[in-house]
Motif scaffolding. Structure first.
Motif, short mmCIF file in Angstrom:
data_model
loop_
_atom_site.label_atom_id
_atom_site.label_comp_id
_atom_site.label_asym_id
_atom_site.label_seq_id
_atom_site.Cartn_x
_atom_site.Cartn_y
_atom_site.Cartn_z
N ARG A 2 -17.88 9.04 -11.90
CA ARG A 2 -17.98 7.59 -11.73
C ARG A 2 -17.55 6.87 -13.01
O ARG A 2 -17.76 7.36 -14.11
CB ARG A 2 -19.42 7.20 -11.41
CG ARG A 2 -19.87 7.56 -10.02
CD ARG A 2 -21.35 7.24 -9.86
NE ARG A 2 -21.66 5.86 -10.21
CZ ARG A 2 -21.94 4.91 -9.33
NH1 ARG A 2 -21.96 5.19 -8.05
NH2 ARG A 2 -22.22 3.68 -9.73
N ASP A 4 -18.69 4.05 -14.39
CA ASP A 4 -19.78 3.62 -15.28
C ASP A 4 -20.33 4.78 -16.10
O ASP A 4 -20.62 4.64 -17.29
CB ASP A 4 -20.89 2.90 -14.51
CG ASP A 4 -21.50 3.73 -13.39
OD1 ASP A 4 -20.91 4.77 -13.01
OD2 ASP A 4 -22.55 3.33 -12.88
N LYS A 5 -20.42 5.94 -15.50
CA LYS A 5 -20.90 7.12 -16.22
C LYS A 5 -19.90 7.56 -17.29
O LYS A 5 -20.29 7.92 -18.40
CB LYS A 5 -21.18 8.26 -15.24
CG LYS A 5 -21.84 9.45 -15.88
CD LYS A 5 -22.27 10.47 -14.86
CE LYS A 5 -22.95 11.63 -15.54
NZ LYS A 5 -23.35 12.66 -14.61
N LYS A 8 -20.12 5.38 -20.37
CA LYS A 8 -21.29 5.69 -21.18
C LYS A 8 -21.11 7.00 -21.94
O LYS A 8 -21.33 7.05 -23.15
CB LYS A 8 -22.55 5.78 -20.31
CG LYS A 8 -23.80 6.06 -21.13
CD LYS A 8 -24.88 6.67 -20.28
CE LYS A 8 -26.09 7.05 -21.09
NZ LYS A 8 -25.85 8.20 -21.94
N ARG A 15 -24.57 1.56 -22.82
CA ARG A 15 -25.51 1.85 -21.73
C ARG A 15 -24.81 1.75 -20.38
O ARG A 15 -23.92 0.93 -20.18
CB ARG A 15 -26.69 0.88 -21.80
CG ARG A 15 -27.58 1.12 -22.99
CD ARG A 15 -28.81 0.25 -22.94
NE ARG A 15 -28.47 -1.14 -22.74
CZ ARG A 15 -28.44 -2.06 -23.71
NH1 ARG A 15 -28.73 -1.72 -24.93
NH2 ARG A 15 -28.13 -3.31 -23.43
N ARG A 16 -25.28 2.55 -19.45
CA ARG A 16 -24.69 2.58 -18.12
C ARG A 16 -24.90 1.27 -17.38
O ARG A 16 -24.03 0.83 -16.63
CB ARG A 16 -25.27 3.75 -17.34
CG ARG A 16 -24.50 4.09 -16.09
CD ARG A 16 -24.90 5.43 -15.57
NE ARG A 16 -24.29 5.67 -14.27
CZ ARG A 16 -24.45 6.78 -13.58
NH1 ARG A 16 -25.19 7.76 -14.07
NH2 ARG A 16 -23.90 6.92 -12.42
N THR A 17 -26.03 0.61 -17.58
CA THR A 17 -26.27 -0.67 -16.91
C THR A 17 -25.31 -1.74 -17.42
O THR A 17 -24.86 -2.58 -16.64
CB THR A 17 -27.72 -1.14 -17.11
OG1 THR A 17 -28.02 -1.19 -18.49
CG2 THR A 17 -28.70 -0.22 -16.42
N ALA A 19 -22.30 -1.08 -18.51
CA ALA A 19 -21.02 -0.70 -17.90
C ALA A 19 -20.97 -1.20 -16.45
O ALA A 19 -19.94 -1.71 -16.00
CB ALA A 19 -20.84 0.81 -17.94
N ASN A 20 -22.09 -1.09 -15.73
CA ASN A 20 -22.18 -1.59 -14.36
C ASN A 20 -21.93 -3.08 -14.31
O ASN A 20 -21.19 -3.57 -13.46
CB ASN A 20 -23.58 -1.30 -13.79
CG ASN A 20 -23.56 -0.18 -12.79
OD1 ASN A 20 -22.69 -0.14 -11.94
ND2 ASN A 20 -24.51 0.71 -12.92
N ALA A 37 -17.98 -0.02 -10.34
CA ALA A 37 -18.64 1.00 -11.15
C ALA A 37 -18.59 2.37 -10.49
O ALA A 37 -18.59 3.39 -11.16
CB ALA A 37 -20.09 0.61 -11.40
#
Length: 79
Positions: A2, A4-5, A8, A15-17, A19-20, A37
């Motif tokens: 993914r 977003d992952k 990160k 942070r992944r959030t 990125a989201n 994401a």
């Protein structure tokens, strides 16, 4: 993996959030197209991230599930 992952793990975004949220706001492009994401990233893709007035464009070189901080820079190269 993914998007977003990947952002990160490669430490482009801390942070992944975050990125989201960047993906939801349309500030992340994969291969010149806005990406969600959940978009799948593979080696050879180009990712462009808009940080305010600054743009960062990279090419994905490798995908790994976990990586040490020192080796994170080997996952991509700046364009």
């Amino acid at each position: 993996m993914r998007l977003d992952k990947y952002l990160k793990i490669s430490r482009l975004i801390k942070r992944r959030t975050v990125a989201n949220e960047a993906c939801d706001a349309g500030r992340v492009l994969v291969n010149d197209r806005p990406a969600k994401a959940s978009a799948q990233v593979k080696a050879g893709d180009t990712i462009e991230i808009q940080f305010g007035s600054k743009n960062v464009k990279i090419e994905v070189l490798d995908i790994k599930e976990t990586v040490r901080k020192e080796d994170a820079e080997n996952l991509f190269r700046y364009l």
